[in-house]
Write an enzyme that holds these catalytic residues in place. Structure first.
Site, short mmCIF file in Angstrom:
data_model
loop_
_atom_site.label_atom_id
_atom_site.label_comp_id
_atom_site.label_asym_id
_atom_site.label_seq_id
_atom_site.Cartn_x
_atom_site.Cartn_y
_atom_site.Cartn_z
CD GLU A 1 3.56 -6.06 8.49
OE1 GLU A 1 4.27 -6.14 9.16
OE2 GLU A 1 2.81 -5.14 8.27
CB THR B 1 -1.31 -0.19 1.19
OG1 THR B 1 -0.17 0.11 2.68
CG2 THR B 1 -1.70 -1.12 0.98
CG ASN C 1 4.27 1.68 12.00
OD1 ASN C 1 5.33 0.99 12.92
ND2 ASN C 1 4.37 1.38 10.85
NE ARG D 1 10.73 -0.36 0.54
CZ ARG D 1 9.05 -1.25 1.31
NH1 ARG D 1 8.43 -1.51 0.67
NH2 ARG D 1 9.95 -2.04 2.55
CB CYS E 1 6.73 0.52 7.61
SG CYS E 1 6.81 -1.28 7.15
#
Length: 438
Positions: free
Chosen positions: A150, A87, A210, A332, A262
């Site tokens: 996850e 995503t 996160n 990334r 993430c």
């Protein structure tokens, strides 16, 4: 009869989940639209670096429990289908791109057998799961959907899958929970905490976790700025507050900040979704978290200019690290690569080393120079930047490598090196949040 599982999407999350579930004794079939990825995985080759995964993959393929396919119809016999697709951020915005999730749901909905369960593991904006469940039931009234986020750390993905610190399941029925408890029976025997939630809460748990981690990292980097301004030492400050059990010591290592696939995208997507929900003010602090994180990169560049010159043209700089974190080849949103590219754009001659991430780094920043050997990277450097805390860098002997460089100056962007050892070896040592005089 043992459950048969399918995994839709065989990237970092999907390949790991498939191999780990097979190791628990389930028959697992992995599916992806990327034929080259399926061909690699079928040969027990992983298209990215993750410790222990390739060995586990080979074992499970050899056992016959794990197979891969490019044909979605091959998943029709599975009892549970895990959606593990990406995503990413939409181009030109902060919101999450749900096209892969929606496509996965559309593809699987028509072949789920009666009583089958679709389980989302991808990180999605809150409200997505409810819409997907409605769509699934419209296409296949005898199927159900749950959400099981996850919490994998790159570099520890196998461990985190097989020995999670908690299991969160968003379900709308007791039957869905029963099925998931059967999947995770081995974990429950080990007393892994089990959290049953509704669909929105399960989605929010991941982005909230996160966001909290990003906040903690940016907090200590903000304190590093204050330490520099006041003459304090961020490493001592972090150690002291880390002893407080309400705070804890993890994620209190000041440096160039977070990156990867993430944290950055998840907090930005969270802000975008909160605004859509009319709760923009509740998460406005995340804008400053993001800003602090990006500012840490600029502060490293400022240190480079202080030690060399405002004009970096022709200055030879060695960079140790390209991945966003050690034990990964993921570049990334890598702070290390971003800093390297900015310094080179300012005219410096930059050479980058990384034990695993050079191939990916070359694809992302082909204009940078890369070296396969550390000694080659350091040769005649006027300044060394330590930007990814790989073990091989932490174990460098500052006495031995001093002769390789033109000027023994090192900036530790991760506060992971032994400052006193480097200074004793004759190096000028710099780091964020610490007194930078000799």
């Amino acid at each position: 009869m043992a459950l048969k599982l399918s995994v839709i999407g065989t990237g970092y999350l999907g390949a790991t989940h498939a191999a780990c579930m097979a190791s628990l004794g389930f028959e697992v079939i992995g599916y992806d639209t990327d034929a080259s990825k399926i061909d690699l995985l079928s040969k027990a080759k992983v298209p990215f670096y993750e410790p222990d995964l390739e060995e586990l993959l080979a074992e499970q393929i050899k056992s016959g429990r794990l197979t891969f396919t490019k044909n979605i119809n091959d998943l029709a016999t599975a009892d549970i289908h895990f959606i593990c697709v990406g995503t990413p951020q939409v181009k030109g915005g902060n919101a999450a791109d749900l096209s892969y999730v929606n496509s996965a749901l559309e593809g699987i909905a028509k072949i789920v057998k009666p009583g089958g369960l679709v389980v989302g593991k991808s990180t999605v904006p809150v409200g997505t799961a409810s819409k997907l469940r409605d769509r699934l039931i419209a296409l296949n009234p005898k199927a159900d959907l749950a959400w099981n986020p996850e919490f994998l750390r790159e570099g520890f993905a196998v461990e985190d899958t097989l020995k999670p610190n908690r299991l969160v399941v968003g379900v709308m029925s007791d039957e869905a929970e029963r099925i998931l408890k059967e999947v995770y029976a081995a974990n429950l025997k080990e007393n892994t905490p089990w959290v049953r939630a509704d669909l929105p809460t399960a989605e929010l748990v991941k982005v909230a976790a996160n966001s909290f981690l990003a906040t903690k990292i940016s907090f200590i980097n903000a304190m590093a700025e204050v330490c520099e301004a006041s003459g304090g030492d961020i490493t001592v400050l972090a150690k002291a507050i880390g002893y407080d059990p309400r705070i804890g010591s993890r994620f209190l290592q000041a440096g160039i900040g977070f990156g990867g696939g993430c944290l950055p995208k998840d907090i930005r997507a969270f802000m975008a979704r909160a605004e859509e929900l009319g709760a923009k003010q509740a998460v406005e602090f995340l804008k400053e978290i993001d800003a602090i994180n990006l500012r840490a990169r600029q502060r490293i560049i400022e240190l480079v200019r202080k030690d060399l010159s405002n004009d970096l043209s022709g200055k030879k700089i060695a960079v140790l690290g390209a991945a966003f974190k050690p034990d990964s080849d993921d570049v990334r949103d890598s702070p290390a690569l971003d800093i390297s590219a900015q310094i080179q754009a300012a005219g410096a001659l930059v050479t980058v080393h990384d034990p695993k991430a050079i191939a990916n780094a070359q694809k992302r920043f082909p204009g940078l120079n890369y070296a396969q050997e550390i000694n080659e990277t350091l040769k005649d450097a006027e300044l060394v930047l330590h930007l990814t805390e790989w073990k091989i860098y932490r174990e460098l002997n500052p006495v031995q490598i001093k002769s390789l460089v033109k000027t023994p100056i090192i900036i530790d962007g991760r506060n992971a090196l032994d400052r006193e050892a480097w200074r004793a070896a004759g190096w000028k040592f710099r780091a964020l949040g610490r007194t930078n005089h000799e």
